[in-house]
Design a protein around this motif. Structure first.
Motif, mmCIF file in Angstrom:
data_model
loop_
_atom_site.group_PDB
_atom_site.id
_atom_site.type_symbol
_atom_site.label_atom_id
_atom_site.label_comp_id
_atom_site.label_asym_id
_atom_site.label_seq_id
_atom_site.Cartn_x
_atom_site.Cartn_y
_atom_site.Cartn_z
ATOM 1 N N GLU A 171 -61.210 -17.127 101.467
ATOM 2 C CA GLU A 171 -61.641 -15.943 100.737
ATOM 3 C C GLU A 171 -60.435 -15.225 100.121
ATOM 4 O O GLU A 171 -59.335 -15.256 100.694
ATOM 5 N N PRO A 172 -60.635 -14.568 98.958
ATOM 6 C CA PRO A 172 -59.518 -13.877 98.299
ATOM 7 C C PRO A 172 -58.769 -12.896 99.199
ATOM 8 O O PRO A 172 -57.548 -12.798 99.123
ATOM 9 N N LYS A 173 -59.483 -12.173 100.073
ATOM 10 C CA LYS A 173 -58.790 -11.229 100.956
ATOM 11 C C LYS A 173 -57.891 -11.957 101.937
ATOM 12 O O LYS A 173 -56.752 -11.539 102.186
ATOM 13 N N GLU A 174 -58.392 -13.043 102.519
ATOM 14 C CA GLU A 174 -57.572 -13.829 103.452
ATOM 15 C C GLU A 174 -56.356 -14.413 102.731
ATOM 16 O O GLU A 174 -55.259 -14.449 103.287
ATOM 17 N N VAL A 206 -56.773 -8.331 98.001
ATOM 18 C CA VAL A 206 -57.275 -9.233 96.955
ATOM 19 C C VAL A 206 -56.404 -9.151 95.702
ATOM 20 O O VAL A 206 -55.955 -10.187 95.168
ATOM 21 N N ILE A 207 -56.156 -7.931 95.228
ATOM 22 C CA ILE A 207 -55.314 -7.755 94.034
ATOM 23 C C ILE A 207 -53.894 -8.250 94.310
ATOM 24 O O ILE A 207 -53.273 -8.913 93.458
ATOM 25 N N VAL A 252 -55.908 -21.450 85.211
ATOM 26 C CA VAL A 252 -56.424 -20.647 86.329
ATOM 27 C C VAL A 252 -57.812 -21.123 86.751
ATOM 28 O O VAL A 252 -58.090 -21.304 87.941
ATOM 29 N N ILE A 253 -58.685 -21.369 85.777
ATOM 30 C CA ILE A 253 -60.052 -21.792 86.099
ATOM 31 C C ILE A 253 -60.057 -23.156 86.783
ATOM 32 O O ILE A 253 -60.720 -23.357 87.809
ATOM 33 N N VAL A 254 -59.317 -24.117 86.227
ATOM 34 C CA VAL A 254 -59.316 -25.483 86.761
ATOM 35 C C VAL A 254 -58.619 -25.559 88.121
ATOM 36 O O VAL A 254 -59.111 -26.211 89.046
ATOM 37 N N MET A 255 -57.493 -24.863 88.249
ATOM 38 C CA MET A 255 -56.692 -24.981 89.468
ATOM 39 C C MET A 255 -57.186 -24.087 90.607
ATOM 40 O O MET A 255 -57.258 -24.515 91.762
ATOM 41 N N ALA A 299 -62.896 -19.754 89.151
ATOM 42 C CA ALA A 299 -63.235 -18.602 88.308
ATOM 43 C C ALA A 299 -63.021 -17.261 89.011
ATOM 44 O O ALA A 299 -62.838 -16.241 88.351
ATOM 45 N N LYS A 300 -63.020 -17.253 90.365
ATOM 46 C CA LYS A 300 -62.850 -15.991 91.095
ATOM 47 C C LYS A 300 -61.466 -15.379 90.881
ATOM 48 O O LYS A 300 -61.265 -14.188 91.143
#
Length: 496
Positions: free
Chosen positions: A37-40, A241-242, A312-315, A318-319
């Protein structure tokens, strides 16, 4: 094998090791950005930032002291070994028992357990650091490369297995501890015949050596704090996340290219040191080096800048699409950062580490208000622009405070050595961006990304092959001579 042959062989192994470890690191970062997850992921990047800062301090320049000393006694080696251990134990204690305070400072309470786990590395690392330094002093680059690649692979495998079953930030920390442990054991094994520590501690005998180590450590530490200062401010102001998104872009555009520089430093430092008293020759060779290294770095970073959205999208998925403009801004900052690194190498070669450390202190003092204002006014984008503004300023200051005192007045040569790679690589950006614009929505993004990269590479090859710039012509002539010589040697071996 003579010194020249050993140096050439060592350079090949160092290049192989750096390419392999950087590739593994980028692959691991990419997979983790997708798996957890982005936060982790943000918590992980904050913890790794802390690791980088304290790891810089833990060695205290002792490895460089060993490598650069023409003669060093077993008593001095043993004393440096124990000093290294005492410093590392102190860092372990501070991190382990101060983890809650650090987590509160960064407004990330979940960070505490990650820092406590990470602190164990500082009990393990010093056991192999001296062996690594002695192996490098003996130019045993083959052994060093084997260790680094093996440790990177083991760390990657442990991280991915853990992330598959439980995708949390601690997975990467367990992988890192596995890599550190294997690295320590292998360095101790390969270095067992060179030196083994003894129960001798005489700090008075190494005081003069520690001064150089202190300046070197201060220089590196201040530089690292300046690079990672946005992480600290973003963590407090906007959360994990940021911060994770910013660090993801930073790793791709700034940190990964900078990790190639150890090859440059290890190869060029002794060469520049030998001619430090011949200013015209030193100036001529340095600006050639700056142009050639700039050519490589500019090509990669301008390509990345042009394909940022699809990359960014491929690697990463989209998140993470919100980091696209950040990545593009940091690509420009990365270009300027790669220009600064050879100047630091030159300062080390000519014993001006104290001047470099002073400049990095000034960088830090200016960075704090600039980055704070940027982040407060425009968040993550402001952080990227603030970082870029600092790089622009210090490209100018590097010339006046480092290059001019060493090389003499040579502003035109400095600008020319930057303009040459820029004009040869700008078509990469133009062609790659135009390819993406023309074929957008006409093919899958993975295919389009590959097409953009290939078209940019073709543009680069055409520019280099048709260039009549003196430094490029000289580099091509040297390459063709080496290829011709290699073919002639192979023909001779076949006849025999």
């Amino acid at each position: 094998m003579n010194l020249k042959e050993r140096t050439a062989s060592g350079t090949k192994w160092l290049a192989l090791s750096s390419i392999a470890t950087i590739s593994i690191s980028i692959l691991q970062l990419t997979l983790l950005a997708r798996l957890i997850e982005p936060k982790e992921f943000g918590l992980l990047t904050i913890a790794l930032m802390i690791l980088i800062l304290v790891e810089t301090y833990s060695d205290f320049g002792l490895s460089n002291i060993i490598i650069q000393s023409k003669k060093i006694s077993e008593t001095e080696l043993s004393t440096l070994y124990w000093i290294n251990n005492f410093i590392s134990i102190g860092i372990f204690v501070l991190l382990f028992f101060g983890s809650d305070a650090i987590a509160r400072l960064l407004h990330q309470p979940e960070l505490s357990i990650i820092i406590e786990t990470l602190s164990v590395a500082f009990i393990i690392m010093p056991q192999g650091q001296q062996c690594r330094a002695l192996l490098q002093k003996e130019m045993a680059f083959t052994h060093i490369s084997i260790v680094e690649i093996s440790a990177a692979l083991v760390g990657f495998l442990v991280t991915m297995v853990c992330a598959w079953f439980k995708p949390v930030a601690l997975c990467a920390i367990w992988g890192f501890l596995s890599a550190v442990s294997l690295r320590m054991l292998m360095f101790c094994w390969f270095g067992r015949d060179i030196y083994q520590p003894t129960a001798v501690f005489q700090p008075d005998g190494v005081k003069s050596r520690l001064r150089y180590g202190g300046f070197l450590t201060a220089d590196k530490l201040l530089g690292q704090i300046s690079i990672h200062l946005p992480t600290i401010i973003l963590s407090r102001a906007f959360g994990a996340v940021i911060t994770g998104g910013y660090n993801l872009a930073l790793n791709m555009a700034v940190i990964a290219p900078a990790r190639v520089n150890p090859i440059l430093t290890r190869v060029l430092l002794p060469a520049l040191a030998r001619i430090q008293d011949d200013q015209p020759r030193l100036r001529q060779n340095f600006y050639k080096i700056l142009a050639v290294t700039g050519l490589i770095n500019f090509a990669v970073l301008l390509e990345l800048m042009s394909v940022a959205n699809n990359f960014v999208i491929v690697m990463f998925g989209a998140k993470w699409l919100f980091i696209t403009p950040v990545l593009q801004i940091l690509c420009v900052a990365g270009l300027l950062q790669t220009i600064s690194k050879p100047a630091n190498t030159l300062a080390m070669a000519t014993a001006l580490v104290d001047a470099s450390a002073t400049l990095n202190m000034l960088r830090l003092l200016i960075s704090i208000p600039v980055l704070w204002l940027g982040i407060v006014s425009d968040g993550i984008i402001g952080a990227a622009f603030g970082f870029l503004a600092i790089q622009v300023l210090f490209c100018v200051l590097n010339y006046f405070y480092l290059l001019q005192p060493i090389l003499g007045k040579s502003g035109k040569q400095y600008l020319y050595s930057l303009w040459t790679p820029l004009k040869l690589t700008l078509p990469i950006y133009a062609v790659s961006y135009l390819t993406g614009f023309l074929f957008d929505q006409l093919m899958p993004q993975t295919t389009l990304l590959a097409l953009q990269i290939v078209s940019g590479a073709v543009a680069f090859i055409l520019m280099i092959s048709t260039s009549r710039e003196a430094v490029i012509t000289e580099a091509k002539s040297m390459l063709f001579r080496r290829i011709k010589l290699h073919n002639e040697i192979n023909k001779g071996n076949q006849v025999l």
